[in-house]
Scaffold this active site. Structure first.
Site, mmCIF file in Angstrom:
data_model
loop_
_atom_site.group_PDB
_atom_site.id
_atom_site.type_symbol
_atom_site.label_atom_id
_atom_site.label_comp_id
_atom_site.label_asym_id
_atom_site.label_seq_id
_atom_site.Cartn_x
_atom_site.Cartn_y
_atom_site.Cartn_z
ATOM 1 N N SER A 281 -21.587 -155.699 -58.956
ATOM 2 C CA SER A 281 -20.947 -156.311 -57.817
ATOM 3 C C SER A 281 -20.215 -157.610 -58.153
ATOM 4 O O SER A 281 -19.417 -158.088 -57.347
ATOM 5 C CB SER A 281 -21.975 -156.598 -56.739
ATOM 6 O OG SER A 281 -22.908 -157.575 -57.186
ATOM 7 N N SER B 241 -25.422 -156.186 -61.924
ATOM 8 C CA SER B 241 -24.135 -156.663 -61.407
ATOM 9 C C SER B 241 -23.408 -157.695 -62.250
ATOM 10 O O SER B 241 -22.225 -157.968 -61.994
ATOM 11 C CB SER B 241 -24.325 -157.239 -60.007
ATOM 12 O OG SER B 241 -24.293 -156.205 -59.085
ATOM 13 N N LYS C 156 -19.086 -166.825 -57.672
ATOM 14 C CA LYS C 156 -19.240 -165.632 -56.826
ATOM 15 C C LYS C 156 -19.534 -166.045 -55.387
ATOM 16 O O LYS C 156 -20.305 -166.985 -55.153
ATOM 17 C CB LYS C 156 -20.366 -164.756 -57.388
ATOM 18 C CG LYS C 156 -20.508 -163.383 -56.743
ATOM 19 C CD LYS C 156 -21.539 -162.535 -57.489
ATOM 20 C CE LYS C 156 -21.771 -161.181 -56.866
ATOM 21 N NZ LYS C 156 -22.783 -160.375 -57.576
HETATM 22 N N1 GLN Z 1 -25.050 -151.671 -58.524
HETATM 23 C C1 GLN Z 1 -26.353 -152.053 -58.121
HETATM 24 C C2 GLN Z 1 -26.490 -151.901 -56.631
HETATM 25 O O1 GLN Z 1 -25.526 -151.597 -55.994
HETATM 26 C C3 GLN Z 1 -26.661 -153.451 -58.560
HETATM 27 C C4 GLN Z 1 -26.153 -154.488 -57.661
HETATM 28 C C5 GLN Z 1 -26.479 -155.881 -58.125
HETATM 29 O O2 GLN Z 1 -26.932 -156.092 -59.246
HETATM 30 N N2 GLN Z 1 -26.273 -156.840 -57.242
HETATM 31 O O3 GLN Z 1 -27.546 -152.071 -56.086
#
Ligand code: GLN
Length: 476
Positions: free
Chosen positions: A151, A175, A76
């Protein structure tokens, strides 16, 4: 031999047995990769070819490397790789080249894994669709009109497209697990502190964890063994090393699993059907299944949103057009430089988080009504988890209340996930079924603090008894 159909461990074994060389593996990767997933931001071909020669040399000399030596890994793009662009999928860091390696990458390099590319994601890991990326969204091969989740969208998407062998993602509020469920791959958010965050570009440091996303639970466990352990550069890491997450003799028989009844009731009917089927499989394998109600659904998202946004603002403050990243041209005053760089180079979602985080901490009143209440809610959730783990080895729920959503659907599909970030508990998602429309359903297994081995071994056993994780989408 098509390496894209193989797991990391399967490829690693063939390399060790001299059935195939690292150089052949890497050449095969780059000769056949298409990026239909849009899962990649950067490919690292030159780096990978040089590394392959180096690793093959070591193998030929009989050096003791891990089973993942020579296997292509995709990481990532919020994890720093020395000399290799690390963009966080943002215009702000479009050309940022780190001067040091994240600990997880160093550990994987030392183990012989070979970086083949940096993976697309929601900008600065803020989002749950992958669509906030400056480089465009990723595709979900199960249904191109549906979200991959995010994400860590590119990890899930590239794996599902058979364009990656194994990957590293990050999880602050779901995410890793949410895109794993949407794209039918296996992913774990480890216990907080098990894996070093050194070199992970921070979003909300109290919750951020790096974790593997892979084709099966065995790859996931092996990768976690390599990346976990104490790091003097991250003082939130646990002072322990040499974790082992794979146990041949592990038996699901007698394991006490608390099924989160209210999470299931909250989910779509078609998700419910597949989860109940998966629970029955575990029951047949000998697990003791009981129902439990966790009173967290209502609180977890607002708590997570307040705390993560509040924490994010000090991390985002470093992007000011001076120290890092994008610099607008023709600016002659310092304030304007800061304002213009942030205006031009942050996407809408990142701006929203910065504004909300500043609102939460704006003055004493807001701090008391938002931040302090969120801390209380976090403690309440933690207590519920603690009580549940006095009784159960594992808590089980759907990973998401729906399968992959359409882009205009605003359902909070992280709703079952953020609690594990708030409490620090390990939590994974594995494929556990498909709806009538052939959309994958994910099952979440939550473990007690530092009991990552229990959920991983259960997932490994589950996958020995099922083939949901082997099913591939029809890619046109
Ligand atoms: N979807 C969540 C957010 O937008 C989690 C994001 C993440 O785990 N990096 O904050």
């Amino acid at each position: 031999m098509d390496i894209f159909n193989m797991t990391a461990i399967q490829i690693g074994k063939k390399i060790q047995n001299k059935e195939i060389s690292c150089i052949e593996v890497i050449n095969h990767f780059f000769d056949n990769i298409t990026n239909k997933s849009n899962g990649y931001i950067t490919f690292t071909k030159n780096y990978a070819i040089n590394k392959a020669k180096e690793i093959q040399n070591k193998i030929d000399k009989g050096e003791n490397l891990s089973i993942l030596a020579g296997v292509p890994i995709s990481i990532k793009d919020n994890i720093c790789t020395k000399g290799i662009k690390t963009t966080c999928a943002s215009k702000m860091l479009e050309n940022f080249i780190p001067s040091y390696n994240a600990t997880v990458f160093k550990k994987l390099e030392d183990a012989g894994a070979i970086l083949v590319g940096k993976i697309n994601m929601d900008e600065f890991a803020m989002g749950d669709t992958g669509r906030t990326s400056f480089f465009g969204g990723c595709n979900n091969p199960w249904d191109i009109k549906k979200s991959t989740g995010g994400s860590s969208s590119g990890c899930a998407s590239a794996l599902a497209y058979n364009e990656a062998i194994f990957t590293l993602g990050s999880d602050t509020g779901g995410s890793i697990r949410q895109p794993s469920a949407f794209c039918s791959v296996t992913g774990i958010k480890p216990t907080y502190g098990l894996v070093s965050r050194y070199g992970l570009i921070a979003f909300a440091p109290e919750f951020d964890q790096i974790g593997p996303m892979t084709k099966d639970a065995l790859d996931c466990a092996k990768t976690l063994e390599i990346i976990s352990g104490y790091d003097k550069n991250d003082n939130t890491t646990i002072k322990k090393n040499n974790f082992s997450f794979i146990s041949e003799n592990f038996n699901v028989k007698g394991l006490k699993i608390g099924v989160c009844k209210n999470f299931i009731e909250y989910s779509d009917k078609e998700v419910q059907i597949e989860i109940i089927n998966a629970i029955n499989i575990l029951k047949n394998m000998g697990a003791i299944i009981e129902e439990i109600e966790l009173d967290v659904i209502e609180y977890s998202m607002p708590t997570y949103q307040i705390l993560s946004s509040a924490q994010s603002i000090s991390n985002m403050a470093r992007y000011d057009g001076i120290k890092y990243g994008y610099k607008p041209k023709n600016i002659d005053c310092l304030d304007q430089l800061c304002i213009q760089s942030r205006t031009d180079a942050f996407g809408v979602e990142v701006k929203k988080r910065i504004m909300f985080g500043n609102f939460v901490l704006k003055n004493k009143d807001n701090e008391n009504s938002y931040y302090k209440n969120a801390i209380n809610a976090k403690n309440y959730i933690t207590k519920q988890f603690k009580n549940a783990f006095d009784k159960y080895d594992i808590l089980l729920s759907p990973t998401t209340p729906k399968t992959a959503t359409s882009f205009d659907d605003t359902t909070e599909t992280d709703i079952f996930l953020a609690s594990s970030n708030l409490t620090g508990a390990p939590s994974l998602s594995i494929p556990c079924g498909f709806t009538k429309n052939n959309m994958p359903v994910g099952m979440q297994l939550i473990g007690n603090y530092l009991k990552d081995d229990i959920i991983l071994n259960t997932a490994i056993q589950f996958q020995k008894n099922t083939d949901f994780h082997l099913k591939r989408p029809n890619i046109k």
